[in-house]
Design an enzyme around this catalytic site. Structure first.
Site, PDB file in Angstrom:
ATOM      1  N   SER A  21       0.469  -1.288  -0.437  1.00 17.39           N
ATOM      2  CA  SER A  21      -0.458   0.075   0.305  1.00 17.39           C
ATOM      3  C   SER A  21       1.455   1.369   0.272  1.00 17.39           C
ATOM      4  O   SER A  21       0.184   2.618  -0.414  1.00 17.39           O
ATOM      5  CB  SER A  21      -1.169  -0.098   1.412  1.00 17.39           C
ATOM      6  OG  SER A  21      -0.575   0.262   2.370  1.00 17.39           O
ATOM      7  N   HIS A  43      -5.345  -3.737  -2.012  1.00 19.86           N
ATOM      8  CA  HIS A  43      -5.196  -2.616  -3.076  1.00 19.86           C
ATOM      9  C   HIS A  43      -5.066  -3.465  -4.290  1.00 19.86           C
ATOM     10  O   HIS A  43      -5.146  -2.768  -5.312  1.00 19.86           O
ATOM     11  CB  HIS A  43      -4.432  -2.011  -2.292  1.00 19.86           C
ATOM     12  CG  HIS A  43      -3.464  -0.911  -1.580  1.00 19.86           C
ATOM     13  ND1 HIS A  43      -4.299   0.173  -1.536  1.00 19.86           N
ATOM     14  CD2 HIS A  43      -3.331  -1.795  -0.565  1.00 19.86           C
ATOM     15  CE1 HIS A  43      -4.246   0.305  -0.045  1.00 19.86           C
ATOM     16  NE2 HIS A  43      -4.004  -0.417   0.698  1.00 19.86           N
ATOM     17  N   LYS A  74     -11.577   0.092  -1.118  1.00 16.41           N
ATOM     18  CA  LYS A  74     -10.593   1.347  -2.048  1.00 16.41           C
ATOM     19  C   LYS A  74     -11.721   1.142  -3.571  1.00 16.41           C
ATOM     20  O   LYS A  74     -12.501   1.547  -3.436  1.00 16.41           O
ATOM     21  CB  LYS A  74      -8.866   0.130  -1.969  1.00 16.41           C
ATOM     22  CG  LYS A  74      -8.555   0.292  -0.774  1.00 16.41           C
ATOM     23  CD  LYS A  74      -7.909  -0.233   0.045  1.00 16.41           C
ATOM     24  CE  LYS A  74      -7.352  -0.540   1.483  1.00 16.41           C
ATOM     25  NZ  LYS A  74      -7.867   0.704   2.167  1.00 16.41           N
TER      26      LYS A  74
HETATM   27  N1  PMP Z   1      -4.653  -4.421   4.698  1.00 13.93           N
HETATM   28  C1  PMP Z   1      -4.427  -3.628   3.922  1.00 13.93           C
HETATM   29  C2  PMP Z   1      -3.039  -4.292   3.231  1.00 13.93           C
HETATM   30  C3  PMP Z   1      -4.865  -1.828   3.557  1.00 13.93           C
HETATM   31  O1  PMP Z   1      -4.533  -1.434   3.028  1.00 13.93           O
HETATM   32  C4  PMP Z   1      -6.234  -1.911   4.100  1.00 13.93           C
HETATM   33  C5  PMP Z   1      -6.367  -0.194   4.599  1.00 13.93           C
HETATM   34  N2  PMP Z   1      -5.942   0.798   4.353  1.00 13.93           N
HETATM   35  C6  PMP Z   1      -6.706  -2.618   5.218  1.00 13.93           C
HETATM   36  C7  PMP Z   1      -6.310  -4.600   5.928  1.00 13.93           C
HETATM   37  C8  PMP Z   1      -8.048  -3.009   6.521  1.00 13.93           C
HETATM   38  O2  PMP Z   1      -9.110  -2.542   5.456  1.00 13.93           O
HETATM   39  P1  PMP Z   1     -10.479  -1.514   6.088  1.00 13.93           P
HETATM   40  O3  PMP Z   1     -10.209  -0.144   5.756  1.00 13.93           O
HETATM   41  O4  PMP Z   1     -11.550  -2.397   5.237  1.00 13.93           O
HETATM   42  O5  PMP Z   1     -10.243  -1.360   7.741  1.00 13.93           O
END
Ligand code: PMP
Length: 393
Positions: A182, A210, A241
């Protein structure tokens, strides 16, 4: 000692950062999460959103959510286990399982909860989770909640991964990686990871928060991109996302899903995903399947943005995707750059230690399918001026 003393100290730090224009968090946006947003009454080009396919405001997705509110209301008032399972939860799980070519799926209220629930359930005292150093915080927190152990290897370092696998012959092993990382915008080395997993009897879980909607010929993510969907044991994803709304899931074999469904505390002890969000995610998956041109546009924008930054002389690290880090060096430069960009109508987020090593501070940028050429060209002009002013390029 007053337990709240640290809050006062923290508040002082935040106040000081704000006074020095070094605070770019919790900014109030007064518009939808589009390619242009309104902040402080001003239009800004949004280059810091995970709305990769631009579906958060798609009329069909909004309509699906509205219809679900009309039929089911705005919440389920209970956990999936007891009174919170609706027919649309089950239909969405079936849809996810089919889309990702897995036997079954289970939906959680957020992606974070999906990681917490799944990892806590699977990583028991006789097991070990093996993580890439750059894995998302929710994976680390899942490991902390679990009663097993976990070890981390340096980012994408396959020799280090093998060393850990070799050192734990007795334990059940789960390798957990982000598919598309990310912050750096690079990919996990899935072909090597699955072959090491096979060699040492480990299982593989990919957090493709992502990658979904972005990677693969059909938007099924990083495993599809590498042609390894049948070799990845668990695909975890979020709806927050490309899938427009909020919520999370894991897709896997029937037995794994059934187990996590009964043992994952983040599922059992939290209310189920609200009906409009279930309906929105379901409609977004359909759109991903029906409209590959969105992904094509996203990639066209990604190349334009990445190549544009590179040709201006910016260091874009290891990125090959719509997530593009702009590495600026020290913390001071990252805040100054953000400040300049904000004043000139471009929204990006600074990433500073401990999220990155000192000296590798970056601006995390990401493009959407809905950015026009003109948005990206205008943003590149502002980046060029910022880069020159701050001596980054
Ligand atoms: N895994 C990754 C790689 C993320 O980037 C995120 C959110 N930034 C999450 C899990 C968590 O997802 P959520 O926003 O749905 O809680």
């Amino acid at each position: 000692m007053d337990i709240f003393a640290k809050c006062q100290a923290f508040q002082d730090r935040v106040r000081a950062a704000k006074a020095q224009h070094k605070y770019f968090y919790f900014r109030t946006i007064r518009s939808a999460q589009g390619p242009e947003i309104i902040v402080d009454g001003r239009k800004m080009i949004m280059l810091g959103s995970n709305n990769y396919l631009g579906l958060t405001s798609d009329p069909r997705v909004k309509e699906a959510a509205i219809e679900a509110v009309k039929k089911y209301g705005v919440g389920c008032a209970g956990s999936r286990l007891l009174n919170g399972t609706l027919d649309i939860h089950e239909a969405l799980e079936e849809q996810i399982a089919q889309f990702f070519k897995k036997e079954a799926a289970i939906v959680f209220s957020t992606g974070m909860q999906a990681n917490l629930g799944c990892i806590q359930a699977l990583v028991t005292p006789d097991s070990i989770a093996i993580l890439d150093k750059f894995d998302h915080a929710s994976i680390v927190d899942g490991c902390r909640l679990s009663l097993g152990t976990f070890k981390r290897y340096p980012h994408n370092n396959m020799a280090a991964l093998e060393k850990i696998l070799k050192s734990e012959p007795e334990k059940g092993k789960l390798i957990i990686v982000d598919g598309l990382f990310s912050m750096e915008g690079d990919l996990a080395k899935l072909p090597e990871i699955v072959s090491l997993a096979y060699k040492y009897g480990a299982r593989v879980m990919v957090d493709d928060a992502h990658g979904i909607g972005v990677m693969g010929g059909n938007g099924r993510g990083t495993a599809e991109h590498f042609g390894l969907e049948d070799k990845v044991d668990i695909i975890m994803g979020t709806f927050s996302k490309s899938l427009a709304t909020i919520g999370g899931f894991i897709a896997s074999s029937k037995e794994v899903i059934d187990y996590v469904k009964h043992v994952g505390r983040a599922l059992l002890f939290s209310a189920s995903l609200a009906p409009p969000l279930v309906a929105a995610a379901s409609r977004a998956i359909k759109i991903i399947q029906e409209e590959p041109e969105r992904r094509e546009r996203l990639w066209k924008n990604a190349y334009k943005w990445l190549n544009g930054l590179k040709s201006l002389g910016f260091d874009t690290g290891m990125s090959t995707t719509p997530i593009v880090p702009v590495i600026v060096g020290d913390e001071e430069k990252a805040f100054e750059a953000c400040c300049y960009l904000e004043e000139n109508g471009v929204f990006v987020s600074p990433v500073v230690p401990p999220a990155v090593p000192p000296g590798r501070c970056l601006l995390r940028t990401s493009v959407m399918a809905t950015h026009t050429d003109s948005h990206l060209e205008r943003a590149l002009e502002v980046f060029e001026k910022a880069g020159k002013k701050l001596g980054i390029i």
